[in-house]
Design a protein around this motif. Structure first.
Motif, PDB file in Angstrom:
ATOM      1  N   LYS A  27     111.586 -40.648  10.898  1.00 43.20           N
ATOM      2  CA  LYS A  27     110.995 -40.443  12.231  1.00 43.20           C
ATOM      3  C   LYS A  27     109.484 -40.403  12.096  1.00 43.20           C
ATOM      4  CE  LYS A  27     113.579 -36.710  12.632  1.00 43.20           C
ATOM      5  NZ  LYS A  27     114.214 -35.474  13.189  1.00 43.20           N
ATOM      6  N   SER A  28     108.795 -40.354  13.240  1.00 43.52           N
ATOM      7  CA  SER A  28     107.334 -40.408  13.253  1.00 43.52           C
ATOM      8  C   SER A  28     106.730 -39.171  12.589  1.00 43.52           C
ATOM      9  CB  SER A  28     106.833 -40.522  14.690  1.00 43.52           C
ATOM     10  OG  SER A  28     107.326 -41.694  15.294  1.00 43.52           O
ATOM     11  N   ILE A  29     105.471 -39.319  12.151  1.00 39.73           N
ATOM     12  CA  ILE A  29     104.753 -38.266  11.431  1.00 39.73           C
ATOM     13  C   ILE A  29     103.496 -37.880  12.205  1.00 39.73           C
ATOM     14  CG2 ILE A  29     103.516 -37.664   9.303  1.00 39.73           C
ATOM     15  CD1 ILE A  29     106.408 -38.119   8.686  1.00 39.73           C
ATOM     16  N   VAL A  30     103.253 -36.576  12.338  1.00 43.82           N
ATOM     17  CA  VAL A  30     101.937 -36.048  12.705  1.00 43.82           C
ATOM     18  C   VAL A  30     101.493 -35.198  11.529  1.00 43.82           C
ATOM     19  CG1 VAL A  30     100.616 -34.616  14.291  1.00 43.82           C
ATOM     20  CG2 VAL A  30     102.459 -36.071  15.172  1.00 43.82           C
ATOM     21  N   TRP A  31     100.427 -35.627  10.873  1.00 45.67           N
ATOM     22  CA  TRP A  31      99.957 -34.973   9.640  1.00 45.67           C
ATOM     23  C   TRP A  31      98.534 -34.473   9.875  1.00 45.67           C
ATOM     24  CZ3 TRP A  31      97.392 -38.146   5.274  1.00 45.67           C
ATOM     25  CH2 TRP A  31      96.977 -37.301   4.234  1.00 45.67           C
ATOM     26  N   CYS A  32      98.295 -33.208   9.543  1.00 45.41           N
ATOM     27  CA  CYS A  32      96.962 -32.648   9.778  1.00 45.41           C
ATOM     28  C   CYS A  32      96.545 -31.781   8.608  1.00 45.41           C
ATOM     29  CB  CYS A  32      96.934 -31.829  11.067  1.00 45.41           C
ATOM     30  SG  CYS A  32      97.844 -30.269  10.973  1.00 45.41           S
ATOM     31  N   GLY A  33      95.268 -31.393   8.654  1.00 44.24           N
ATOM     32  CA  GLY A  33      94.782 -30.425   7.681  1.00 44.24           C
ATOM     33  C   GLY A  33      93.402 -30.746   7.168  1.00 44.24           C
ATOM     34  N   ASP A  34      92.988 -29.907   6.226  1.00 45.10           N
ATOM     35  CA  ASP A  34      91.771 -30.140   5.458  1.00 45.10           C
ATOM     36  C   ASP A  34      92.166 -31.103   4.346  1.00 45.10           C
ATOM     37  OD1 ASP A  34      89.622 -30.160   3.772  1.00 45.10           O
ATOM     38  OD2 ASP A  34      89.520 -27.999   3.488  1.00 45.10           O
ATOM     39  N   LEU A  35      91.817 -32.372   4.508  1.00 49.00           N
ATOM     40  CA  LEU A  35      92.225 -33.394   3.546  1.00 49.00           C
ATOM     41  C   LEU A  35      91.190 -33.594   2.454  1.00 49.00           C
ATOM     42  CD1 LEU A  35      93.902 -36.017   5.894  1.00 49.00           C
ATOM     43  CD2 LEU A  35      94.727 -33.791   5.093  1.00 49.00           C
ATOM     44  N   ASN A  36      90.076 -32.875   2.532  1.00 56.38           N
ATOM     45  CA  ASN A  36      89.067 -32.851   1.470  1.00 56.38           C
ATOM     46  C   ASN A  36      88.616 -34.254   1.061  1.00 56.38           C
ATOM     47  OD1 ASN A  36      87.860 -30.423   0.486  1.00 56.38           O
ATOM     48  ND2 ASN A  36      89.895 -29.688  -0.102  1.00 56.38           N
ATOM     49  N   VAL A  37      88.460 -35.136   2.066  1.00 55.49           N
ATOM     50  CA  VAL A  37      87.877 -36.448   1.804  1.00 55.49           C
ATOM     51  C   VAL A  37      87.139 -36.903   3.057  1.00 55.49           C
ATOM     52  CG1 VAL A  37      89.992 -37.699   2.491  1.00 55.49           C
ATOM     53  CG2 VAL A  37      88.306 -38.806   0.996  1.00 55.49           C
ATOM     54  N   ALA A  38      85.924 -37.361   2.872  1.00 55.07           N
ATOM     55  CA  ALA A  38      85.207 -38.074   3.927  1.00 55.07           C
ATOM     56  C   ALA A  38      85.503 -39.554   3.695  1.00 55.07           C
ATOM     57  CB  ALA A  38      83.714 -37.798   3.845  1.00 55.07           C
ATOM     58  N   HIS A  39      86.225 -40.155   4.631  1.00 55.96           N
ATOM     59  CA  HIS A  39      86.796 -41.475   4.357  1.00 55.96           C
ATOM     60  C   HIS A  39      85.735 -42.568   4.251  1.00 55.96           C
ATOM     61  CE1 HIS A  39      89.531 -45.003   5.666  1.00 55.96           C
ATOM     62  NE2 HIS A  39      89.565 -44.857   4.361  1.00 55.96           N
ATOM     63  N   GLN A  40      84.835 -42.629   5.216  1.00 54.89           N
ATOM     64  CA  GLN A  40      83.820 -43.680   5.250  1.00 54.89           C
ATOM     65  C   GLN A  40      82.426 -43.054   5.256  1.00 54.89           C
ATOM     66  OE1 GLN A  40      84.845 -46.621   4.819  1.00 54.89           O
ATOM     67  NE2 GLN A  40      86.955 -46.686   5.576  1.00 54.89           N
ATOM     68  N   GLU A  41      81.413 -43.878   5.048  1.00 51.14           N
ATOM     69  CA  GLU A  41      80.045 -43.357   5.032  1.00 51.14           C
ATOM     70  C   GLU A  41      79.678 -42.694   6.356  1.00 51.14           C
ATOM     71  OE1 GLU A  41      77.174 -46.184   3.741  1.00 51.14           O
ATOM     72  OE2 GLU A  41      77.922 -46.213   1.676  1.00 51.14           O
ATOM     73  N   ILE A  42      80.247 -43.152   7.450  1.00 51.17           N
ATOM     74  CA  ILE A  42      79.979 -42.573   8.765  1.00 51.17           C
ATOM     75  C   ILE A  42      80.489 -41.128   8.862  1.00 51.17           C
ATOM     76  CG2 ILE A  42      82.154 -43.340   9.799  1.00 51.17           C
ATOM     77  CD1 ILE A  42      80.663 -44.016  12.346  1.00 51.17           C
ATOM     78  N   ASP A  43      81.344 -40.734   7.916  1.00 46.99           N
ATOM     79  CA  ASP A  43      82.006 -39.426   7.986  1.00 46.99           C
ATOM     80  C   ASP A  43      81.256 -38.308   7.269  1.00 46.99           C
ATOM     81  OD1 ASP A  43      84.267 -40.226   9.543  1.00 46.99           O
ATOM     82  OD2 ASP A  43      85.059 -41.239   7.772  1.00 46.99           O
ATOM     83  N   LEU A  44      80.043 -38.574   6.809  1.00 40.90           N
ATOM     84  CA  LEU A  44      79.233 -37.486   6.260  1.00 40.90           C
ATOM     85  C   LEU A  44      77.758 -37.822   6.450  1.00 40.90           C
ATOM     86  CD1 LEU A  44      79.232 -37.535   2.338  1.00 40.90           C
ATOM     87  CD2 LEU A  44      79.946 -39.473   3.729  1.00 40.90           C
ATOM     88  N   LYS A  45      76.956 -36.774   6.425  1.00 37.97           N
ATOM     89  CA  LYS A  45      75.540 -36.922   6.756  1.00 37.97           C
ATOM     90  C   LYS A  45      74.778 -37.735   5.709  1.00 37.97           C
ATOM     91  CE  LYS A  45      71.547 -35.670   8.732  1.00 37.97           C
ATOM     92  NZ  LYS A  45      71.168 -35.609  10.129  1.00 37.97           N
ATOM     93  N   ASN A  46      75.052 -37.451   4.432  1.00 33.67           N
ATOM     94  CA  ASN A  46      74.256 -38.054   3.357  1.00 33.67           C
ATOM     95  C   ASN A  46      75.155 -38.784   2.366  1.00 33.67           C
ATOM     96  OD1 ASN A  46      71.624 -36.932   4.183  1.00 33.67           O
ATOM     97  ND2 ASN A  46      72.548 -34.961   3.649  1.00 33.67           N
TER      98      ASN A  46
END
Length: 252
Positions: A138-157
Motif C-alpha cells: 500500500k501507499s507510504i507516507v514517510w517523515c522525519g529528520d532524514l539528516n540530508v540536504a538533498h540539493q544545493e538549494i536545500d542549505l544556505k552554504n
C-alpha cells in the motif's frame, strides 16, 4: 483532508519547557510525529486525550528516540525495521492503516569526521529495502529528520558544507536513489525552486537569526499519492528546538 506534522524536538522534556504542548494543541494534526525524544520508558507521561501514543526508545539513555501521536488507532504497529544492527536506537515507527503506512524516522547522523557514514549508509540500504517492500502492499507516507540536504538549494552554504555530515555525495545519492524508486519529496513537489526554506539551524553563530539553515526534515510520499497531495509547509516561525515542524496535507 488529513494533516501530518513532523518535528525533531531535540529532547522532548526541554521542548515542553519551550511551549511544545501549546504548539501541539494549536496545530491539531491528525498525526504528529516527533524525533529525538531523548527519553527512556517511564520518564515522561504525556496527557493527550485525543491521541493514541506510540513510542520507540533507544537503548542508550538520553539519545535518539521517536514517537507518533495519532487520532485514529492503526491496524498494526511496528518498531524498527527488523534489522537488529539498526533497531537499538529507537529510530523508526511504522503505523499501518487501511490505505497507507505512516513511517516516522530519525535517520542516523554521519557524525563528526563522518565516523558513522558507513553505519548511516547501511541504515539507508536496509531502510530503503524495508520501505520498498511495504510500498508493494500500500501507499507510504514517510517523515522525519532524514539528516540530508538533498540539493544545493536545500542549505544556505552548499560549497563550504560539501562533504560535511548531511551533505556528502553518498548521503545525497542514497536519497536520490530512494526517490527514483517511486517516491516524492512533497515540499519540492509544490515548491521546486523555492530558496531559503530550511528546517534546521545550528545553535552556533546566530544561524537562525541569519536563516543560515538546512532543509533536512521531510515528508516523502509514494508517487501514486501525488494527485492527492494538498500542500506541504515548513513552520520556520515556530521555536522550541533547533528544528522547526514540517507539515503535509493530503486527501486520503
Amino acid at each position: 483532508m488529513t494533516k501530518f506534522i513532523s518535528w525533531n524536538v531535540n529532547g522532548l522534556r526541554a521542548a515542553i519547557k519551550h511551549g511544545f504542548l501549546q504548539v501541539f494543541n494549536e496545530m491539531d494534526a491528525d498525526f504528529f510525529c516527533i524525533q529525538e525524544t531523548k527519553l527512556a520508558p517511564g520518564q515522561l507521561d504525556l496527557d493527550l486525550p485525543d491521541y493514541h501514543q506510540y513510542w520507540n526508545y533507544a537503548e542508550k539513555k538520553g539519545y535518539s528516540g521517536t514517537a507518533i501521536f495519532a487520532k485514529q488507532p492503526p491496524l498494526s504497529v511496528q518498531y524498527g525495521i527488523n534489522v537488529p544492527e539498526f533497531d537499538h536506537e529507537g529510530r523508526v515507527i511504522t503505523l499501518e492503516y487501511p490505505d497507507f503506512y505512516l513511517i516516522n524516522t530519525y535517520v542516523p547522523n554521519s557524525g563528526a569526521e563522518l565516523k558513522r557514514l558507513d553505519f548511516r549508509h547501511g541504515f539507508n540500504e536496509a531502510f530503503y529495502e524495508y520501505v520498498n517492500q511495504l510500498s508493494q502492499q500500500k501507499s507510504i507516507v514517510w517523515c522525519g529528520d532524514l539528516n540530508v540536504a538533498h540539493q544545493e538549494i536545500d542549505l544556505k552554504n552548499p560549497q563550504s558544507n560539501h562533504h560535511h555530515p548531511g551533505f556528502t555525495d553518498e548521503e545525497r545519492f542514497d536519497f536520490s536513489k530512494l526517490l527514483k524508486s517511486g517516491f516524492t519529496d512533497t515540499f519540492r513537489y509544490f515548491y521546486p525552486d523555492q530558496e531559503h526554506s530550511y528546517s534546521w539551524w545550528s545553535y552556533r553563530f546566530h544561524a537562525r537569526q541569519r536563516n543560515a539553515g538546512w532543509r533536512i526534515d521531510y515528508f516523502v510520499a509514494s508517487a501514486d499519492l501525488d494527485s492527492q497531495l494538498v500542500d506541504a509547509k515548513i513552520h520556520d516561525q515556530i521555536l522550541g528546538s533547533d528544528h522547526c515542524p514540517v507539515e503535509l496535507d493530503i486527501q486520503l
